[in-house]
Design an enzyme around this catalytic site. Structure first.
Site, PDB file in Angstrom:
ATOM      1  CG  ASN A  14      20.097   4.015 -18.756  1.00  0.00           C
ATOM      2  OD1 ASN A  14      19.936   3.947 -17.547  1.00  0.00           O
ATOM      3  ND2 ASN A  14      19.604   5.005 -19.487  1.00  0.00           N
ATOM      4  CB  ILE A  93       7.649   1.279 -31.820  1.00  0.00           C
ATOM      5  CG1 ILE A  93       7.532   2.739 -31.369  1.00  0.00           C
ATOM      6  CG2 ILE A  93       6.376   0.483 -31.527  1.00  0.00           C
ATOM      7  CD1 ILE A  93       7.090   2.945 -29.937  1.00  0.00           C
ATOM      8  CG  HIS A 110       9.390   6.215 -19.527  1.00  0.00           C
ATOM      9  ND1 HIS A 110       9.432   6.567 -20.862  1.00  0.00           N
ATOM     10  CD2 HIS A 110       8.673   7.181 -18.902  1.00  0.00           C
ATOM     11  CE1 HIS A 110       8.775   7.684 -21.030  1.00  0.00           C
ATOM     12  NE2 HIS A 110       8.297   8.087 -19.873  1.00  0.00           N
ATOM     13  CG  ASP A 151       6.649   4.341 -21.965  1.00  0.00           C
ATOM     14  OD1 ASP A 151       7.677   3.651 -22.030  1.00  0.00           O
ATOM     15  OD2 ASP A 151       6.560   5.478 -22.463  1.00  0.00           O
ATOM     16  CB  ALA A 180      15.931   7.761 -11.043  1.00  0.00           C
TER      17      ALA A 180
HETATM   18  C1  GRF Z   1      17.549   7.679 -21.144  1.00  0.00           C
HETATM   19  O1  GRF Z   1      17.023   8.851 -20.611  1.00  0.00           O
HETATM   20  C2  GRF Z   1      16.453   6.657 -21.237  1.00  0.00           C
HETATM   21  O2  GRF Z   1      15.569   6.674 -20.179  1.00  0.00           O
HETATM   22  C3  GRF Z   1      15.776   7.096 -22.482  1.00  0.00           C
HETATM   23  O3  GRF Z   1      16.815   7.492 -23.352  1.00  0.00           O
HETATM   24  C4  GRF Z   1      17.946   7.869 -22.603  1.00  0.00           C
HETATM   25  C5  GRF Z   1      19.059   6.960 -23.030  1.00  0.00           C
HETATM   26  O4  GRF Z   1      20.294   7.299 -22.597  1.00  0.00           O
HETATM   27  N1  GRF Z   1      14.857   6.129 -22.961  1.00  0.00           N
HETATM   28  P1  GRF Z   1      21.535   6.333 -22.799  1.00  0.00           P
HETATM   29  O5  GRF Z   1      21.639   5.938 -24.266  1.00  0.00           O
HETATM   30  O6  GRF Z   1      21.377   5.129 -21.906  1.00  0.00           O
HETATM   31  O7  GRF Z   1      22.704   7.174 -22.393  1.00  0.00           O
END
Ligand code: GRF
Length: 202
Positions: A14, A93, A110, A151, A180
Site C-alpha cells: 500500500n 492499535i 481496511h 475501524d 481495491a
Molecule cells: C493490507 O491488506 C491492509 O489492508 C491490511 O494489511 C495489509 C497490508 O499490506 N491492513 P501491505 O503492508 O500494504 O503490503
C-alpha cells in the site's frame, strides 16, 4: 502541499501504491515526507529508502509501554511537521489520546466493506477467511478516518470486489489489494489533502 506520514508494519504494497500515485500525479496536494515502521524488518522500509523517503523505526517493545510508544511517534510526527497520517498495513492499535491529537488527520485502509468483517480481531487473512466462511458474493476495501474505535471512523471511500468460486483467503486477499486497496488509498489520500488545504485557507 500537505506533509504526509505513512505508518507501516509489513510488506508495504500500500505504501508502494502511494509512492507510485505520487509519481503519477494522482497525489498532488500532499507529499509523502516520512515513513514510520514499528518493525525493523518491514520490507516497507526498503520501499521508502528506494524512493528516497525519510524513514524511522519506532518499536513498541523498545519503548516499553503503549503510552511511551505513542509519545515517540507523536514526537517524530511533530518534528517533521506532519499534517496527515496514513495507516497502510500498520498493525498497532492507537488509543484515544493519539487519535484525538490528530482528529480527522488519520486515515486507514481496511480490506473489507465496512461495517462487514471489521473491528477488533479482523486483520490480515482473517478478514478474507471470514468473508469466504460467510459466503458473501461481494467484498472489497474501505478507507476511513481513524478514531478510538477499531475501524469505526467515518468512511471516505469504498470499492467492491467480486468473490469467485475457487477463492482461497490468500487469492482473495491479493485481488482485494490489487483491485481495491491500491486504488482507493491513494485517491482518498488526495481527497483528504485537498480538504486540509481548503481548511488551512479558511
Ligand atoms: C493490507 O491488506 C491492509 O489492508 C491490511 O494489511 C495489509 C497490508 O499490506 N491492513 P501491505 O503492508 O500494504 O503490503
Amino acid at each position: 502541499m500537505i506533509k504526509i506520514a505513512v505508518l507501516v508494519s509489513g510488506g508495504g504494497t500500500n505504501l508502494q501504491a502511494l509512492i507510485d500515485a505520487q509519481n503519477k500525479g494522482v497525489i498532488k496536494s500532499g507529499v509523502i515526507s516520512l515513513v514510520i515502521s514499528n518493525k525493523s524488518d518491514a520490507y516497507a522500509l526498503e520501499r521508502a529508502k528506494n524512493a528516497g523517503i525519510k524513514n524511522l523505526v519506532i518499536s513498541k517493545k523498545e519503548c516499553g509501554s503503549q503510552d511511551e510508544f505513542e509519545s515517540a511517534v507523536i514526537n517524530a510526527l511533530q518534528e517533521n511537521g506532519i499534517e496527515l497520517i496514513v495507516l497502510a498495513g500498520f498493525m498497532c492499535i492507537l488509543t484515544k489520546r493519539f487519535t484525538d491529537e490528530y482528529k480527522d488527520r488519520i486515515i486507514n485502509v481496511h480490506p473489507s466493506l465496512i461495517p462487514s468483517f471489521c473491528g477488533k480481531g479482523f486483520y490480515g487473512l482473517k478478514v478474507h477467511e471470514e468473508a469466504l466462511r460467510c459466503g458473501v458474493k461481494v467484498t472489497g476495501a474501505t478507507v476511513h478516518y481513524v478514531n478510538e474505535i477499531a475501524d469505526g471512523g467515518k468512511i471516505i471511500l469504498q470499492k467492491a470486489v467480486k468473490i469467485r468460486k475457487n477463492d482461497t483467503p490468500e487469492i482473495l486477499q491479493k485481488r482485494v489489494m490489487k483491485q481495491a486497496e491500491w486504488v482507493i488509498l491513494p485517491k482518498a489520500t488526495e481527497l483528504v489533502c485537498k480538504k486540509l488545504i481548503k481548511q488551512k485557507r479558511g
